[in-house]
Scaffold this motif. Structure first.
Motif, PDB file in Angstrom:
ATOM      1  N   GLY A   5      -1.276 -66.547  28.094  1.00 23.30           N
ATOM      2  CA  GLY A   5      -0.578 -65.640  29.005  1.00 23.30           C
ATOM      3  C   GLY A   5      -1.483 -64.527  29.479  1.00 23.30           C
ATOM      4  O   GLY A   5      -1.539 -64.199  30.666  1.00 23.30           O
ATOM      5  N   THR A   9      -2.532 -63.784  33.317  1.00 26.28           N
ATOM      6  CA  THR A   9      -2.247 -62.484  33.929  1.00 26.28           C
ATOM      7  C   THR A   9      -3.517 -61.860  34.478  1.00 26.28           C
ATOM      8  O   THR A   9      -3.540 -61.317  35.586  1.00 26.28           O
ATOM      9  CB  THR A   9      -1.639 -61.531  32.895  1.00 26.28           C
ATOM     10  N   LYS A  10      -4.586 -61.968  33.737  1.00 29.09           N
ATOM     11  CA  LYS A  10      -5.850 -61.379  34.160  1.00 29.09           C
ATOM     12  C   LYS A  10      -6.273 -61.967  35.519  1.00 29.09           C
ATOM     13  O   LYS A  10      -6.640 -61.236  36.436  1.00 29.09           O
ATOM     14  CB  LYS A  10      -6.932 -61.664  33.109  1.00 29.09           C
ATOM     15  N   SER A 216      -3.408 -70.263  36.686  1.00 32.72           N
ATOM     16  CA  SER A 216      -3.112 -69.054  37.464  1.00 32.72           C
ATOM     17  C   SER A 216      -3.183 -69.363  38.953  1.00 32.72           C
ATOM     18  O   SER A 216      -2.348 -68.900  39.733  1.00 32.72           O
ATOM     19  CB  SER A 216      -4.102 -67.952  37.112  1.00 32.72           C
TER      20      SER A 216
END
Lengths: 359, 370
Positions: A5, A9-10, A216
């Motif tokens: 996660g 997110t990064k 992502s």
């Protein structure tokens, strides 16, 4: 899982930090699709017509009055055949109609007359269709009644609206383009900066990093797809959907991974952003092209048809067409899912293997 | 302007283009596009997969079916399945056309009562659907006209002449238009990277801190790209005339000159993108998006400019593709050359466009840290 996660997110934060990229992605998923859907019209519509009338203007007037929107523009009068011919050469007029001296006379006398038509055949599809419209108009004008009534049903798209198809095809092409380039860029940028090697030295499984990074980008694509489907496809063009929307998003999700797989492959073999650009264009052009987005697969050269079997986009486009228009039942959709998943899996696996090592 | 500096800078750019393998984009991409699209775009519909369900089993219905079977436009199969099954096949995308001949079709026709024929066409791809339904109409109306009693009352026939492309070949209609697309996309992609690459890698500071002028910098950047791409005008010409057998009827000088002007225009578009963007990835995606779509839309190859209306007509006049393609189609298929006032006007517009866009680029370019 928490690690995964955090990595995702990064990457997403990194994406939103580059406002140029966000703007380009948003543009591609909205305005670009809108322009393509609105603009590309292959049907003969609004055809420019010019005519020369050397008769008194009885029957010719009646025929001309039947040429109207949406198929034809208002016919333009030319004073001589030469002027009409010049206008066609300058490509201002597509269809030229010549009513010559004895057109009306012979129609009254013999009941038979010949109408001369000049076509700008450079626009071959449209001029051919325009000719067919004209033929129908003339046939209706002549009093022939055919005892057979023809009931033609254009299934799935009864008014043959090109914008439905074009906007969908453009959206899928944009997904491919961004899927490949974004994913490849994420990896190659680190390669270029040298931070990738550090990543690999960290006590995290490199496979997890790769998965998180490409996931992502898949998320970004899915976001774009939701926006495009909602605003452009349904909002602006009013596309029908005859299968469930979830089927489409599921197929899209798999496909987003497939295109990320192509991106991984590109990233694995290139060393700089420059090479990414080159390779992705070289790979994508045929991919988008062979998918059937621009011309239907069955109309292509037989060799290209065979080649298109290895284009995952082909399955995605046909599958989406089936979901949106044909309303194909879920069990009949499996070839499309299978095509996308198998090809995507292979690409992904290769990129995975290759990029997970030190260079 | 110091010529020595420009020459040295140009040499460096040349070396970089070759070393960084950007050269493959210059030569591989145009050829790849023309071959793929030239063979791939087919407007004509052949081998439409047709299923006929004959409930009548009469001489007339067999005659009708055989007309479909003997046409190159249809791959016809006569199946005895239910209509539901046939519709299911269309949903699975295995069949394009379904023709249903009802019971006592022949009997009713002979009595003159009139009968109905049901035709279902897969119009998920709309142009294809429209064309297929026109073909079906054609076959059935011809059949009907032949079977009708011969009393000729008031019949108008059409004698049509196809100008410029007598055989209605798809190649002749499409390949010249592809030139306008390719020479817009390929040079723009190349030049879009030229400056932004240095920005991203930081080497742009060499330029900021050196006494090289802005104009010298831009010339040094554009000239190598321009020269390399100029070769493509000839390469594409050869592909078009030899591989695709498109006739060439106009002036070669005009074709060549217009091509060089047009390359300056598309390099200029890439230059602008390169100046306003900060990262290579944005530059590339932006260039692809702003060149490919207009290159297709306003090329006149899929849709003639004369049929456009409203906003699309205005947009077509904004992009340079329309002007160049008019000249290209003229030199290939029509052959009027410079005698036509429209071509003179369009050449002038292309010239002003090229001048304007390069000037704009050099105005926007800043020789300082931003």
């Amino acid at each position: 899982m928490r690690l995964f996660g955090a990595l995702v997110t990064k990457e997403i934060i990194a994406f939103f930090r580059s406002w140029g990229l966000v703007a380009v992605v948003l543009y591609s998923f909205t305005l670009d699709i809108y322009i393509a859907g609105k603009g590309i019209e292959m049907q003969a519509k609004n055809v420019s017509v010019g005519y020369v009338d050397e008769t008194g203007g009885g029957i010719s007037r009646k025929i001309l009055s039947r040429l109207h929107a949406p198929q034809f523009q208002k016919p333009v009068l030319f004073l001589s055949q030469k002027a009409l011919y010049d206008a066609i050469r300058n490509r201002e007029i597509m269809v030229g109609i010549l009513f010559d001296h004895d057109f009306e006379k012979s129609y009254e006398k013999n009941g038979h007359a010949q109408l001369n038509v000049l076509l700008d055949a450079i626009a071959s599809t449209q001029s051919f269709q325009a000719l067919q419209y004209l033929q129908n108009i003339v046939l209706n004008f002549s009093d022939i009644s055919v005892p057979v009534e023809l009931k033609i049903h254009k299934l799935f798209n009864p008014n043959a609206r090109t914008d439905w198809f074009m906007s969908l095809a453009e959206m899928l092409s944009v997904t491919t383009l961004l899927g490949v380039i974004l994913t490849a860029a994420v990896f190659v940028r680190e390669k270029e900066n040298g931070t990738w090697d550090i990543m690999l030295l960290m006590p995290i499984d490199p496979k997890l990093i790769i998965l998180a990074k490409s996931f992502s980008q898949v998320l970004i694509l899915m976001g774009g797809l939701v926006i495009a489907t909602g605003i452009v496809l349904f909002g602006a063009f009013g596309l029908p959907i005859n299968q469930s929307l979830w089927a489409f998003f599921l197929l899209s999700f798999f496909y987003a991974f497939t295109s990320a797989g192509i991106g991984l492959f590109v990233a694995a073999v290139s060393k700089s952003m420059l090479q990414v650009a080159q390779l992705s264009i070289l790979i994508m052009m045929p991919l988008i092209f062979l998918s059937g987005a621009w011309t239907p697969i069955h109309a292509m050269h037989p060799m290209l048809q065979e080649l298109s079997l290895i284009s995952p986009l082909r399955y995605y486009i046909e599958g989406s067409e089936s979901i949106f228009f044909r309303g194909t039942s879920f069990e009949d959709l499996w070839p499309y899912f299978a095509g996308v998943i198998v090809l995507g899996g292979m690409l992904y696996w290769y990129g995975f293997q290759k990029i997970g090592k030190l260079f | 302007m110091k010529l020595g500096v420009v020459r040295a800078y140009m040499l460096k750019e040349f070396m970089e283009l070759i070393r960084s393998r950007l050269i493959t984009v210059v030569y591989l991409l145009p050829t790849m596009i023309i071959i793929l699209f030239g063979y791939g775009i087919r407007m004509e519909v052949t081998h439409a997969r047709t299923v006929i369900i004959d409930h009548d089993h009469s001489k007339l219905s067999a005659d009708l079916a055989s007309r479909f079977q003997h046409s190159k436009y249809f791959d016809t199969r006569i199946l005895s399945i239910t209509e539901q099954e046939a519709l299911h096949r269309i949903k699975q995308a295995k069949t394009d056309i379904l023709v249903i001949i009802p019971e006592s079709f022949e009997k009713r026709l002979l009595k003159g009562v009139g009968s109905e024929l049901g035709v279902f066409v897969d119009a998920a791809f709309p142009v294809r659907g429209e064309t297929m339904s026109n073909y079906v109409k054609g076959v059935i109306y011809t059949a009907a006209a032949e079977l009708m009693p011969k009393k000729q009352v008031h019949l108008i026939t059409i004698d049509s002449r196809n100008l410029f492309n007598q055989a209605m070949r798809d190649e002749d209609a499409i390949v010249p238009g592809l030139l306008g697309l390719i020479l817009l996309v390929a040079p723009a992609i190349l030049s879009a990277l030229l400056i932004v690459k240095e920005k991203e890698e930081g080497t742009i500071f060499n330029f900021f801190s050196s006494p090289v002028k802005k104009s010298e910098f831009i010339i040094a950047k554009l000239v190598p790209a321009f020269l390399l791409h100029s070769v493509n005008i000839f390469v594409l010409f050869l592909w078009a005339t030899y591989l695709f057998q498109v006739p060439f009827r106009g002036s070669f000088t005009l074709f060549w000159f217009a091509g060089e002007l047009y390359i300056v225009v598309s390099l200029g578009i890439g230059l602008l993108v390169s100046i306003i963007t900060r990262t290579q990835i944005v530059a590339i995606v932006l260039t692809i998006i702003i060149t490919i779509i207009p290159g297709f839309l306003y090329s006149g190859m899929l849709m003639p400019i004369s049929s456009m209306s409203g906003e699309s007509k205005i947009e077509a006049h904004i992009y340079p593709v329309m002007y160049y393609n008019h000249i290209i189609y003229d030199t290939f298929l029509i052959g009027q050359g410079l005698a036509s006032p429209k071509i003179q006007l369009y050449l002038a517009i292309l010239f002003l466009y090229a001048l304007g866009i390069v000037l704009l680029g050099s105005m926007l370019m800043k020789k300082e840290i931003r």
